[in-house]
Motif scaffolding. Structure first.
Motif, short mmCIF file in Angstrom:
data_model
loop_
_atom_site.label_atom_id
_atom_site.label_comp_id
_atom_site.label_asym_id
_atom_site.label_seq_id
_atom_site.Cartn_x
_atom_site.Cartn_y
_atom_site.Cartn_z
N GLU A 194 0.94 -1.11 0.14
CA GLU A 194 -0.08 -0.11 0.09
C GLU A 194 1.01 1.21 0.03
N LYS A 195 0.37 2.31 -0.73
CA LYS A 195 1.24 3.56 -0.80
C LYS A 195 0.31 4.52 -0.50
N ALA A 196 0.46 5.54 0.77
CA ALA A 196 -0.75 6.45 0.63
C ALA A 196 -0.74 7.30 -0.41
N ASN A 197 -1.82 7.95 -0.94
CA ASN A 197 -1.64 8.98 -2.06
C ASN A 197 -3.08 9.61 -1.78
N HIS A 198 -3.08 11.01 -2.67
CA HIS A 198 -4.09 11.98 -2.23
C HIS A 198 -5.28 11.47 -3.25
N GLU A 199 -5.16 10.71 -4.31
CA GLU A 199 -6.33 10.40 -5.03
C GLU A 199 -7.30 9.43 -4.12
N GLU A 200 -6.45 8.60 -3.46
CA GLU A 200 -7.47 7.72 -2.70
C GLU A 200 -7.94 8.43 -1.35
N VAL A 201 -7.32 9.28 -1.27
CA VAL A 201 -7.98 10.12 0.02
C VAL A 201 -9.20 10.82 -0.54
N LEU A 202 -9.04 11.45 -1.53
CA LEU A 202 -10.28 12.15 -2.39
C LEU A 202 -11.43 11.26 -2.67
N ALA A 203 -11.02 10.01 -2.94
CA ALA A 203 -12.11 8.93 -3.24
C ALA A 203 -13.02 8.59 -1.68
N GLY A 204 -12.51 9.06 -0.85
CA GLY A 204 -13.11 8.47 0.73
C GLY A 204 -14.29 8.96 0.69
N GLU A 205 -15.06 10.12 0.24
CA GLU A 205 -16.44 10.38 0.33
C GLU A 205 -17.21 9.64 -0.41
N LEU A 206 -16.47 9.19 -1.67
CA LEU A 206 -17.36 8.18 -2.50
C LEU A 206 -17.75 6.89 -1.96
N GLN A 207 -16.57 6.48 -1.29
CA GLN A 207 -16.54 5.21 -0.68
C GLN A 207 -17.62 5.23 0.42
N LEU A 208 -17.75 6.32 0.99
CA LEU A 208 -18.55 6.27 2.22
C LEU A 208 -20.17 6.35 1.65
N ILE A 209 -20.33 7.13 0.63
CA ILE A 209 -21.76 7.12 -0.04
C ILE A 209 -22.11 5.77 -0.70
N LEU A 210 -21.11 5.20 -1.15
CA LEU A 210 -21.40 3.69 -1.56
C LEU A 210 -21.82 2.93 -0.26
N GLU A 211 -20.94 2.92 0.53
CA GLU A 211 -21.35 2.05 1.79
C GLU A 211 -22.76 2.40 2.38
N LEU A 212 -23.00 3.51 2.54
CA LEU A 212 -24.46 4.09 3.13
C LEU A 212 -25.41 3.85 2.09
N GLY A 213 -25.24 3.78 0.74
CA GLY A 213 -26.35 3.56 -0.14
C GLY A 213 -26.89 5.14 -0.41
N LYS A 214 -27.81 4.67 -1.31
CA LYS A 214 -28.45 6.17 -1.84
C LYS A 214 -29.93 5.64 -1.85
N PRO A 215 -31.07 6.80 -1.32
CA PRO A 215 -30.50 8.10 -1.48
C PRO A 215 -29.76 8.55 0.06
N LEU A 216 -29.01 9.33 0.15
CA LEU A 216 -28.27 9.73 1.14
C LEU A 216 -29.02 10.53 2.06
N HIS A 217 -29.00 10.31 3.49
CA HIS A 217 -29.45 11.35 4.19
C HIS A 217 -28.89 12.63 4.11
N PRO A 218 -29.44 13.76 4.06
CA PRO A 218 -28.86 15.07 3.68
C PRO A 218 -27.60 15.14 4.84
N ASN A 219 -27.56 14.57 5.90
CA ASN A 219 -26.33 14.88 6.94
C ASN A 219 -25.76 13.71 6.85
N ALA A 220 -25.73 12.78 6.26
CA ALA A 220 -25.47 11.40 6.31
C ALA A 220 -23.96 11.16 6.93
N TRP A 221 -23.05 11.48 5.92
CA TRP A 221 -21.68 11.08 6.28
C TRP A 221 -21.08 11.55 7.62
N VAL A 222 -21.46 12.57 8.09
CA VAL A 222 -21.04 13.17 9.22
C VAL A 222 -21.93 13.01 10.53
N CYS A 223 -23.08 12.65 10.26
CA CYS A 223 -24.45 12.54 11.18
C CYS A 223 -24.18 14.13 11.79
#
Ligand code: R1P
Ligand code: GUN
Length: 265
Positions: A231-260
């Motif tokens: 593994e190598k840390a990289n900013h592209e992976e960091v920026l994909a983080g929100e997308l990852q969370l949205i996928l995990e939570l499923g859609k439609p996203l609660h408006p405040n979902a990712w940070v509750c």
């Protein structure tokens, strides 16, 4: 209406401002004395609007020490928020997970911090103290307010997010290079659960002027702790983080979902 809550959006997390209603947007370059955002994933504007009916301001893009700004310049917006009448600061960031139990996509409510910058002498309050903002020697043992943390946990429970919500200690290192394996091991041994390059100076200045603080890290990658890892840390992976969370939570996203985000009335 003046905002009571300010939200700082971490790397790739600027989408949070999209859920505000009745938006008014100011690019940072149009605001006197504001620094400019130079990092991918940080748009650089203040978005005023309503979140769940309450007036808020979202800083879509923050400033970092590694961009060449001093820690006091990085935290200039916090004092502007204070002067606007903001009482609660919600700081968010993308961070690498040091705690082996953390997974990518987890949300960590910040319980406390360890600042490699601060311990090394780079404190944003260094220099003459401006008594209009706060005292010379502010306490930091209560930097992250327990009531806000409990509220955030309750919201997470109501939203069914507890399986990926954690609590932990955020470590600040100056960046912009990511940590070595030995540094990750050392930060974990010191008590760190996540590592990043922001947030702490903002929190120190916020507490100095009496703002209540809730800190939230999105774990976008696992810190590399082992010499066999590819593994190598990289900013592209960091920026994909929100997308990852949205996928995990499923859609439609609660408006405040990712940070509750809990907004106390
Ligand atoms: O802390 P935020 O701004 O979310 O960004 C984090 O992600 C960037 C590195 O990928 C660094 O800026 C680090 O601090
Ligand atoms: N320093 C640091 N910042 C990050 N931001 C997101 N991930 C990381 C990381 O692994 N290390």
């Amino acid at each position: 209406q003046r905002p009571k809550t300010a939200i700082i959006c971490g790397s790739g997390l600027g989408g949070l401002a999209d859920v505000l209603d009745n938006k008014t947007i100011f690019p940072c370059e149009d605001i006197p004395h504001f620094p400019r955002s130079t990092v991918a994933g940080h748009i650089g504007r203040l978005v005023f609007g309503d979140l769940s009916g309450q007036p808020c301001v979202c800083m879509q893009g923050r400033f970092h020490y590694y961009e060449g700004y001093s820690v006091s310049t990085v935290t200039f917006p916090i004092r502007v928020f204070f002067l606007l009448g903001v009482e609660i600061l919600i700081v968010t960031n993308a961070a690498g997970g040091l705690n082996p139990h953390f997974q990518v996509g987890d949300i960590m409510f910040i319980r406390d911090h360890i600042s490699m910058l601060g311990l090394g002498g780079q404190n944003p309050l260094r220099g003459p103290n401006d008594e209009r903002f706060g005292v010379r020697f502010p306490c930091m043992s209560d930097a992250y307010e327990q009531d806000l943390l409990s509220l955030a946990m309750e919201s997470a429970q109501e939203l069914g997010f507890l399986s990926f919500v954690r609590e932990g200690v955020y470590c600040l290192q100056a960046g912009p290079s990511y940590e070595t394996i030995a540094e990750c091991r050392a930060l974990h041994a010191l008590g760190g659960d996540a590592v990043g390059m922001s947030t702490v100076p903002e929190v120190i200045v916020a507490r100095h002027c009496g703002l209540r603080v809730l800190g939230i890290s999105l774990i976008t990658n696992k810190a590399v702790m082992n010499y066999n890892s590819q593994e190598k840390a990289n900013h592209e992976e960091v920026l994909a983080g929100e997308l990852q969370l949205i996928l995990e939570l499923g859609k439609p996203l609660h408006p405040n979902a990712w940070v509750c985000i809990p907004l106390p009335s």
